[in-house]
Motif scaffolding. Structure first.
Motif, PDB file in Angstrom:
ATOM      1  N   ALA A 419       1.038  -0.968  -0.327  1.00  0.00           N
ATOM      2  CA  ALA A 419       0.097  -0.186   0.324  1.00  0.00           C
ATOM      3  C   ALA A 419       0.820   1.479  -0.234  1.00  0.00           C
ATOM      4  N   VAL A 420       2.164   1.208   0.106  1.00  0.00           N
ATOM      5  CA  VAL A 420       2.832   2.217   0.847  1.00  0.00           C
ATOM      6  C   VAL A 420       3.781   1.876  -0.677  1.00  0.00           C
ATOM      7  N   LYS A 422       3.484   0.387  -4.089  1.00  0.00           N
ATOM      8  CA  LYS A 422       2.821   0.193  -5.081  1.00  0.00           C
ATOM      9  C   LYS A 422       2.365   1.678  -5.657  1.00  0.00           C
ATOM     10  N   PRO A 423       2.201   2.533  -4.821  1.00  0.00           N
ATOM     11  CA  PRO A 423       1.775   3.987  -5.667  1.00  0.00           C
ATOM     12  C   PRO A 423       3.226   4.754  -5.764  1.00  0.00           C
ATOM     13  N   LEU A 424       3.721   4.358  -4.702  1.00  0.00           N
ATOM     14  CA  LEU A 424       5.199   4.677  -4.951  1.00  0.00           C
ATOM     15  C   LEU A 424       5.830   4.877  -6.434  1.00  0.00           C
ATOM     16  N   HIS A 426       4.499   3.563  -9.231  1.00  0.00           N
ATOM     17  CA  HIS A 426       3.437   3.317 -10.152  1.00  0.00           C
ATOM     18  C   HIS A 426       3.774   5.640 -10.790  1.00  0.00           C
ATOM     19  N   GLY A 427       3.769   6.144  -9.944  1.00  0.00           N
ATOM     20  CA  GLY A 427       4.431   7.384  -9.770  1.00  0.00           C
ATOM     21  C   GLY A 427       5.519   7.562 -10.767  1.00  0.00           C
ATOM     22  N   GLY A 428       6.516   6.864  -9.837  1.00  0.00           N
ATOM     23  CA  GLY A 428       7.423   7.387 -10.418  1.00  0.00           C
ATOM     24  C   GLY A 428       8.008   6.604 -11.703  1.00  0.00           C
ATOM     25  N   LEU A 430       5.544   6.251 -14.195  1.00  0.00           N
ATOM     26  CA  LEU A 430       4.347   8.155 -15.046  1.00  0.00           C
ATOM     27  C   LEU A 430       5.755   9.047 -14.539  1.00  0.00           C
ATOM     28  N   LEU A 431       6.363   9.188 -13.721  1.00  0.00           N
ATOM     29  CA  LEU A 431       7.223  10.414 -14.403  1.00  0.00           C
ATOM     30  C   LEU A 431       7.921   9.777 -15.396  1.00  0.00           C
TER      31      LEU A 431
ATOM     32  N   GLU B   6      -4.744   1.673  -0.482  1.00  0.00           N
ATOM     33  CA  GLU B   6      -4.360   1.217  -1.323  1.00  0.00           C
ATOM     34  C   GLU B   6      -4.450   1.877  -2.292  1.00  0.00           C
ATOM     35  N   ARG B   9      -4.266   5.827  -1.967  1.00  0.00           N
ATOM     36  CA  ARG B   9      -2.895   6.457  -1.920  1.00  0.00           C
ATOM     37  C   ARG B   9      -2.876   6.560  -3.601  1.00  0.00           C
ATOM     38  N   MET B  10      -2.382   5.293  -4.261  1.00  0.00           N
ATOM     39  CA  MET B  10      -2.439   5.196  -5.848  1.00  0.00           C
ATOM     40  C   MET B  10      -2.678   6.711  -6.557  1.00  0.00           C
ATOM     41  N   VAL B  13      -1.037   9.636  -5.634  1.00  0.00           N
ATOM     42  CA  VAL B  13      -0.325   9.702  -6.315  1.00  0.00           C
ATOM     43  C   VAL B  13       0.278  10.483  -7.805  1.00  0.00           C
ATOM     44  N   ILE B  17       0.648  13.954  -8.957  1.00  0.00           N
ATOM     45  CA  ILE B  17       1.934  14.054 -10.547  1.00  0.00           C
ATOM     46  C   ILE B  17       1.498  15.331 -11.425  1.00  0.00           C
TER      47      ILE B  17
END
Lengths: 450, 364
Positions: A419-420, A422-424, A426-428, A430-431, B6, B9-10, B13, B17
């Motif tokens: 939960a911490v 996985k979003p990070l 995917h954010g990375g 995307l960037l 989860e 948060r997704m 995020v 961005i």
């Protein structure tokens, strides 16, 4: 407008998602259709004439076929006419694209032609009823996430989802994640391999190393482009509450060409099986006739990918390979996984050459080089690109295997840590995808004109 | 519950961005660069492409994202950023061998000028840093060869034209600071070395190096190769000014663009404001002009007609010590119209000075 362009990813996507989530339920389908028209007509609204004509035609013929359900002969004639007509338009458009400069290709035409024909054949074969609501049919034909290479869905299945679908936070989050992964596959991997491929394609005679690197880069490029687009489509579908089928399933390192193609553009081969092979060359026919059907089907798939004669030849070659495996090789390969894998990899590398060669003479020259009869074993160019991109090629090959898929699936299971990060992650991604889009050359087109 | 967190948060995020990128894009909005749609461009696909390019160039956090990608590429094994080889010492432009004119075609512009005007003519083709520092390129790097090409073009020249072998001069000096590390141009010192050979061929004695007083204009100069790569792992460059105490002085500088009235730059050869801009190299000859007429207080009746690209900019101050007037024609701006830009009968000598790569680009 391509899904991997800035105009779509940065500007249109957030606007569309925001509007979609705040619109009342009854307006949602209409809104999606509007978005589709915007995407298809972007740059040149006149391009919408093609899908509009196809839509009217399919809608009318669909109703006609429904009415003539009991009269098989005229219905078959109408169906045959529709198939010939639409195929003719597709060929004409592709021909115009090749000979005319400044011709604005109505992209997606190959996809909505297939969807429309599948819809008509479905009515003829009583898989589903004709659609009376033109808006629903329009959305099926022009659903924008699938505009480049699918995944292709069945009308019955799609219609079910059109009338009742769930919108949830989970769907949005999963959809965004899938879209981002697809975008990364396309702009990070596919575009880099395309660059390597284009740089290696020199007019001078190639060395063995360069020739192999070229075909490898091409096959990876094509795979990640189509796979990336399919994932983007699935992701967008999920965001809107649709569940679209998977189109690729890690085909690299398959032990036979048959197994490879069962995982390659699956919805496309399924479409041709359902609407062509099982329709015209069904089980009741003689064995030889059915084999002919298999080869013809792959020939058609090749021709669907592109209009050059080599595409047709590629398809027929694939069909013949499948036949060879079914008749002779299957028992031999089944017991020897590694040999099968090597054979598949090598044979397919030779086949890919047909898709990118300018003409047959060019293809023959590349084949010669691949066999070591070109400009020696290795040249400066090949060595430079080999050392520069070996890490990325290996990474690409790894991502194209089941191994990678299993690991990611295990890592993506719900849990406290996931939960911490996985979003990070995917954010990375995307960037990094945005960085790759910005770094690369401008999106002016994709390899296949679909 | 866990799953819901989860998903929240997704979405969060991704939204964050997008907010950062879109806010950055809006903040960096450049109205002049934003494509204006017309009925025609809306319908022929041009506006869509222009919009895409605009977004690509002006996206929020552009530089950070660009560096993120290029640095990752270098880590993974790539040795080049946007056509520029990255080495420990310097950035080196990749030289292309495609679309170059034949040696005879490349020699024709100067030959034509010489046969038509009969003016004593000198020709200098300057090799790129990538040629001089070829041995420092990444292993197996592909780079077009320039030294033989320059020799081939020289061998096509009319026998009356004097050619200066800048390649030999520069390659023997390659341990010195003759090319910028982050820019395609040569330094003042590189220009001075070639000036020495060239001016002798034109019948003068070069001003000795000792007579110049050198001052640093900037030690933080990052040139055009940096602008292309945004790679700051290479040491910044030093921009020098060579001044001479009792030399010839500039009395007039006139800049011509098109048929308009000349812009009078009074006695200002140098452009101080360039030092505050992104392109500090512009300091030497100011903003590009099709034709620049520079007069000095020398009264020797010598007048030079100079056809050039950017490489000549920092050499002009050296040349000015020998002429009462120099007419500088910028080949990159006027291209094939170079013959119509000045009346050769008003001049006593002509010099063609261009880098090999822009010479090929000009006539290719």
């Amino acid at each position: 407008m391509y899904l991997s362009s800035f105009t779509f990813t940065v500007v249109l996507l957030p606007v569309v998602l925001l509007c979609y989530y705040f619109l009342p339920e009854r307006c949602k389908n209409g809104f999606l259709l509007l978005c589709s028209l915007l995407v298809y007509g972007w740059g040149n609204p006149a391009r919408l004439l093609y899908p509009a004509a196809f839509l009217c035609f399919d809608y009318a013929v669909g109703l006609l076929l429904e009415r003539w359900k009991q009269r098989k002969a005229p219905a078959a004639a109408v169906l045959a006419f529709s198939v010939v007509l639409q195929a003719f338009v597709l060929i004409q458009v592709r021909y115009a694209e090749q000979v005319k400069t400044n011709f604005l290709f109505p992209f997606g035409i190959a996809v909505y032609t297939l969807l429309g024909l599948g819809y008509l054949i479905g009515i003829y074969r009583s898989r589903h009823a004709a659609e009376t609501d033109p808006q629903k049919l329009a959305l099926y034909l022009l659903f924008f996430p699938v505009l480049y290479a699918g995944p292709l869905t069945d009308y019955a299945e799609f219609r079910k989802q059109l009338t009742s679908r769930q919108r949830s936070l989970a769907g949005l989050s999963e959809g965004l994640a899938t879209f981002i992964r697809g975008l990364a596959l396309k702009v990070v991997l596919a575009d880099t391999f395309r660059y390597v491929f284009r740089e290696l394609r020199q007019p001078a005679e190639m060395s063995m190393l360069t020739a192999w690197l070229t075909t490898l880069a091409f096959s990876m490029y094509l795979y990640f482009e189509l796979f990336g687009y399919a994932e983007m489509a699935r992701g967008l579908g999920k965001c809107f509450g649709f569940s679209l089928p998977e189109n690729f399933s890690q085909p690299f390192f398959a032990p036979s060409v048959t197994a490879y193609l069962q995982r390659w553009n699956m919805t496309l081969s399924l479409w041709f099986q359902k609407n062509f092979r099982h329709f015209l060359f069904h089980e009741r026919r003689s064995r030889g006739f059915r084999y002919l059907g298999l080869v013809l089907m792959w020939g058609l798939i090749g021709a669907w990918y592109g209009s050059k004669p080599q595409f047709l030849l590629w398809g027929i070659t694939i069909g013949l390979l499948l036949l060879l495996e079914r008749l002779v090789l299957s028992s031999f390969i089944r017991k020897r996984y590694v040999i099968g894998m090597l054979y598949t990899g090598i044979v397919l590398q030779f086949a890919w050459v047909l898709l990118f060669a300018e003409n047959m003479a060019d293809a023959a020259q590349i084949w010669r080089a691949m066999l070591g009869f070109g400009n020696g074993i290795a040249d400066q160019y090949g060595v430079y690109f080999f050392t520069s991109y070996i890490a990325l090629l290996l990474l690409g090959l790894y991502i194209a295997t089941d191994l990678f898929r299993n690991i990611t699936e295990r890592l993506m299971r719900p849990g406290k840590l996931q939960a911490v990060w996985k979003p990070l992650i995917h954010g990375g991604l995307l960037l990094f995808s945005l960085a790759s889009m910005l770094y690369g050359e401008r999106v002016t087109g994709l390899f296949l004109k679909l | 519950m866990q799953e819901n967190r989860e998903h929240r948060r997704m979405v969060l995020v991704v939204v964050l961005i997008y907010l950062v990128i879109l806010a950055g894009t809006a903040r960096a909005f450049v109205p002049s660069a934003f494509p204006k749609p017309t009925i025609k461009t809306m319908f022929n696909g041009v506006w869509a492409l222009q919009l895409e390019s605009y977004l690509q160039e002006h996206l929020g956090a552009h530089d950070v994202l660009f560096q993120l990608k290029s640095r990752t590429d270098l880590l993974v094994g790539e040795k080049m950023i946007h056509g520029v080889y990255v080495t420990d010492e310097r950035l080196l432009e990749k030289l292309l061998a495609e679309d170059v004119p034949s040696a005879a075609e490349a020699a024709a512009p100067v030959n034509t000028f010489y046969t038509e005007t009969g003016l004593p003519t000198c020709f200098v083709l300057v090799p790129s840093a990538s040629e001089i520092y070829e041995t420092t390129l990444p292993a197996n790097a592909v780079n077009a060869e320039q030294s033989t090409r320059i020799q081939q073009i020289y061998s096509e020249m009319h026998s009356g034209i004097r050619c200066v072998d800048a390649y030999n001069v520069l390659s023997s000096m390659k341990e010195d600071y003759i090319y910028y590390r982050t820019d395609t141009h040569w330094t003042n010192y590189g220009a001075y070395c070639v000036y020495q050979s060239a001016i002798q061929k034109m019948g003068f004695t070069p001003v000795p190096y000792q007579r110049y007083v050198i001052s640093h204009l900037s030690t933080e100069f990052r040139g055009d190769l940096y602008a292309r790569t945004l790679y700051d792992g290479v040491k910044a460059d030093v921009l020098d000014l060579y001044s001479i105490e009792d030399g010839a002085e500039i009395t007039e500088v006139l800049a011509y663009n098109g048929d308009s009235v000349p812009q009078d730059r009074s006695t200002m050869l140098y452009n101080e404001s360039a030092l505050e801009s992104d392109d500090m190299y512009r300091f030497y000859l100011g903003n590009p002009a099709e034709r620049l007429i520079i007069r000095t207080n020398l009264d020797n009746g010598k007048k030079l007609l100079l056809y050039k690209d950017g490489f000549a900019d920092c050499m002009v101050p050296f040349l000015l010590q020998h002429y009462s007037e120099i007419c500088v024609v910028d080949l990159e701006l006027v291209g094939e119209d170079y013959l119509t830009m000045a009346d050769p009968s008003e001049y006593t000598q002509a010099l063609f000075l261009c880098s090999m790569s822009s010479w090929d680009a000009l006539w290719g």
